[in-house]
Design an enzyme around this catalytic site. Structure first.
Site, PDB file in Angstrom:
ATOM      1  N   ASP A 122      18.336  35.167  71.266  1.00  0.00           N
ATOM      2  CA  ASP A 122      17.172  35.226  70.384  1.00  0.00           C
ATOM      3  C   ASP A 122      17.695  35.802  69.076  1.00  0.00           C
ATOM      4  O   ASP A 122      17.949  37.004  68.967  1.00  0.00           O
ATOM      5  CB  ASP A 122      16.101  36.126  71.014  1.00  0.00           C
ATOM      6  CG  ASP A 122      14.934  36.409  70.060  1.00  0.00           C
ATOM      7  OD1 ASP A 122      14.982  35.957  68.903  1.00  0.00           O
ATOM      8  OD2 ASP A 122      13.992  37.109  70.482  1.00  0.00           O
ATOM      9  N   LYS A 179      11.489  35.619  59.098  1.00  0.00           N
ATOM     10  CA  LYS A 179      12.233  36.795  58.631  1.00  0.00           C
ATOM     11  C   LYS A 179      13.267  36.390  57.585  1.00  0.00           C
ATOM     12  O   LYS A 179      13.249  36.866  56.460  1.00  0.00           O
ATOM     13  CB  LYS A 179      12.884  37.510  59.799  1.00  0.00           C
ATOM     14  CG  LYS A 179      11.826  38.115  60.741  1.00  0.00           C
ATOM     15  CD  LYS A 179      12.281  38.111  62.145  1.00  0.00           C
ATOM     16  CE  LYS A 179      11.220  38.362  63.180  1.00  0.00           C
ATOM     17  NZ  LYS A 179      10.140  39.267  62.885  1.00  0.00           N
ATOM     18  N   TRP A 203      12.221  43.298  72.281  1.00  0.00           N
ATOM     19  CA  TRP A 203      12.131  41.843  72.300  1.00  0.00           C
ATOM     20  C   TRP A 203      12.776  41.233  73.522  1.00  0.00           C
ATOM     21  O   TRP A 203      12.214  40.327  74.146  1.00  0.00           O
ATOM     22  CB  TRP A 203      12.678  41.244  70.994  1.00  0.00           C
ATOM     23  CG  TRP A 203      11.734  41.552  69.881  1.00  0.00           C
ATOM     24  CD1 TRP A 203      11.954  42.399  68.833  1.00  0.00           C
ATOM     25  CD2 TRP A 203      10.375  41.097  69.744  1.00  0.00           C
ATOM     26  NE1 TRP A 203      10.820  42.483  68.052  1.00  0.00           N
ATOM     27  CE2 TRP A 203       9.842  41.699  68.580  1.00  0.00           C
ATOM     28  CE3 TRP A 203       9.558  40.246  70.487  1.00  0.00           C
ATOM     29  CZ2 TRP A 203       8.538  41.471  68.145  1.00  0.00           C
ATOM     30  CZ3 TRP A 203       8.256  40.021  70.061  1.00  0.00           C
ATOM     31  CH2 TRP A 203       7.765  40.622  68.913  1.00  0.00           C
TER      32      TRP A 203
HETATM   33  C1  LIG Z   1      13.785  39.345  67.790  1.00  0.00           C
HETATM   34  C2  LIG Z   1      12.402  38.780  67.866  1.00  0.00           C
HETATM   35  N1  LIG Z   1      12.109  37.914  68.844  1.00  0.00           N
HETATM   36  C3  LIG Z   1      10.878  37.379  68.953  1.00  0.00           C
HETATM   37  C4  LIG Z   1       9.881  37.701  68.070  1.00  0.00           C
HETATM   38  C5  LIG Z   1       8.520  37.090  68.237  1.00  0.00           C
HETATM   39  O1  LIG Z   1       8.287  36.165  67.270  1.00  0.00           O
HETATM   40  P1  LIG Z   1       6.851  35.453  67.104  1.00  0.00           P
HETATM   41  O2  LIG Z   1       5.876  36.538  66.807  1.00  0.00           O
HETATM   42  O3  LIG Z   1       7.085  34.521  65.975  1.00  0.00           O
HETATM   43  O4  LIG Z   1       6.538  34.755  68.365  1.00  0.00           O
HETATM   44  C6  LIG Z   1      10.133  38.602  67.026  1.00  0.00           C
HETATM   45  C7  LIG Z   1       9.076  38.953  66.062  1.00  0.00           C
HETATM   46  O5  LIG Z   1       9.156  39.877  65.304  1.00  0.00           O
HETATM   47  C8  LIG Z   1      11.426  39.158  66.937  1.00  0.00           C
HETATM   48  O6  LIG Z   1      11.723  40.030  65.975  1.00  0.00           O
END
Ligand SMILES: Cc1ncc(COP(=O)(O)O)c(C=O)c1O
Length: 369
Positions: free
Chosen positions: A176, A200, A101
């Site tokens: 994040d 989540k 991520w």
């Molecule tokens: C830590 C983290 N950041 C960002 C995201 C991306 O999120 P989205 O798919 O809602 O854009 C996720 C998705 O699983 C994630 O676990």
């Protein structure tokens, strides 16, 4: 009806009590004659839902008054662009890459910042350890430093947020916290901005939470879309465009549920933290004691939320998943980039669910499942 235990990484399990309440209010919210999805976001009913959700989140996470809480759309991936559009000032930004991520965030920021500098990376370890903050190569005058405080795919978590000032940086820290928001308290003295998708720990997909220190507003690049300019969003109480009303309502119900949770003398997020520690310990202790299961993440940075693990005999993966499903243990397949299994045990997963997983894993190892 006993529902199965859902170990999905997200969209993920929602507390059953919240689902029941939402179901009972689906056609008529509090005698208004309308369901929440059918209401104007500018009507007094929805404004009341919004204000309650905002104030409950502020209380649960102990968000200081100098931070704005924004309810946006776009998810974590959109924030990978929205953060640099708002905070980079077109200059240098620092990234600490600790898994998929933060790697994605780093790549996206290159489009907007003059230099998205890689200050540290855990890649050499296969993202099984976090690079120690003392070794981070932080840039002088960076507009911000980005970390992913819980890597959902690799299962590494910062158990303490870095103190950038102590590392000689004046830059605000961007976290994040998509996959561990509300699972533990946040040290806001170390944070400039936190963002996370709701799907989540907080509710359905479609809602993104951004918590940002006021002094960081008002510096968006001219190309930043108005709907994504944090100052515009803040000035309009998240209603510059139509906000994700259903997501905000569901998040609000989850916040009410969170406020009622107790563990000993702890309540709310502190209670969840105690429960999450106990759940994670149960599963990690079992994995570590077994020659049949492996978790490769260093002990000091193991995620309490997302626990990837492997079977020593990977040819049995399909049998493991089929047997788990038959026992009502769902969505345990690991992310395709890592393989193996992954148990995501967010706030809505009770200790009994983790116990049921451990019991199944023990039986499977013995050939009894
Ligand atoms: C830590 C983290 N950041 C960002 C995201 C991306 O999120 P989205 O798919 O809602 O854009 C996720 C998705 O699983 C994630 O676990």
């Amino acid at each position: 009806m006993n529902r199965p235990y859902n170990f999905s990484a997200g969209p993920a399990a929602i507390p059953e009590e919240v689902l029941h309440q939402a179901a009972s209010e689906m056609l008529d919210w509090h005698g208004s004659g309308l369901g929440v999805m059918e209401m104007s976001h500018r009507g007094k009913e929805f404004i009341a839902i919004y204000e309650q959700a905002e104030s409950d989140l502020r209380q649960l996470l102990a968000v200081p008054p100098e931070f704005k809480i924004l309810f946006m759309q776009g998810g974590g991936i959109a924030e990978n662009a929205i953060v640099p559009l708002n905070l980079s000032r077109g200059a240098t930004v620092d990234f600490v890459v600790t898994g998929s991520w933060s790697q994605k965030s780093h790549k996206e920021a290159r489009k907007y910042a003059a230099d998205a500098h890689l200050a540290a990376s855990g890649e050499a370890s296969g993202f099984t350890t976090l690079p120690a903050p003392a070794g981070w190569q932080l840039s002088r005058g960076a507009s911000y430093v980005h970390i992913c405080s819980n890597e959902t795919i690799h299962g590494v978590e910062f158990h303490e947020l870095p103190d950038l000032k102590a590392l000689g940086s004046d830059a605000p820290l961007v976290i994040d916290f998509s996959s561990h928001v509300a699972s533990r308290p946040v040290d806001w003295s170390r944070v400039g901005l936190a963002f996370g998708g709701a799907q989540k720990n907080i509710g359905p997909a479609g809602l993104t939470i951004v918590i940002v220190r006021e002094d960081l507003l008002g510096h968006a690049l001219p190309i930043c879309p108005s709907a994504f300019d944090y100052k515009t969003v803040a000035d309009h109480q998240s209603m510059y465009n139509t906000p994700p009303t259903w997501g905000i309502y569901m998040a609000g119900l989850t916040f009410q549920w969170l406020k009622k949770q107790r563990e000993g003398e702890h309540t709310g997020v502190a209670a969840m933290e105690q429960r999450n520690i106990a759940k994670a310990r149960l599963l990690y202790d079992f994995i570590d004691a077994s020659p049949f299961y492996v978790n490769k993440v260093a002990h000091n940075c193991r995620s309490r939320m997302n626990i990837p693990f492997f079977l020593a005999d990977e040819s049995r993966n399909d049998a493991f998943l089929a047997g788990a499903k038959a026992r009502g243990l769902l969505q345990l397949k690991g992310h395709k980039s890592v393989g193996g299994m992954r148990a995501s045990i967010y706030n809505a997963m009770p200790l009994a669910g983790v116990q049921a997983l451990v019991d199944y894993m023990r039986d499977f190892e013995r050939g009894a499942a």
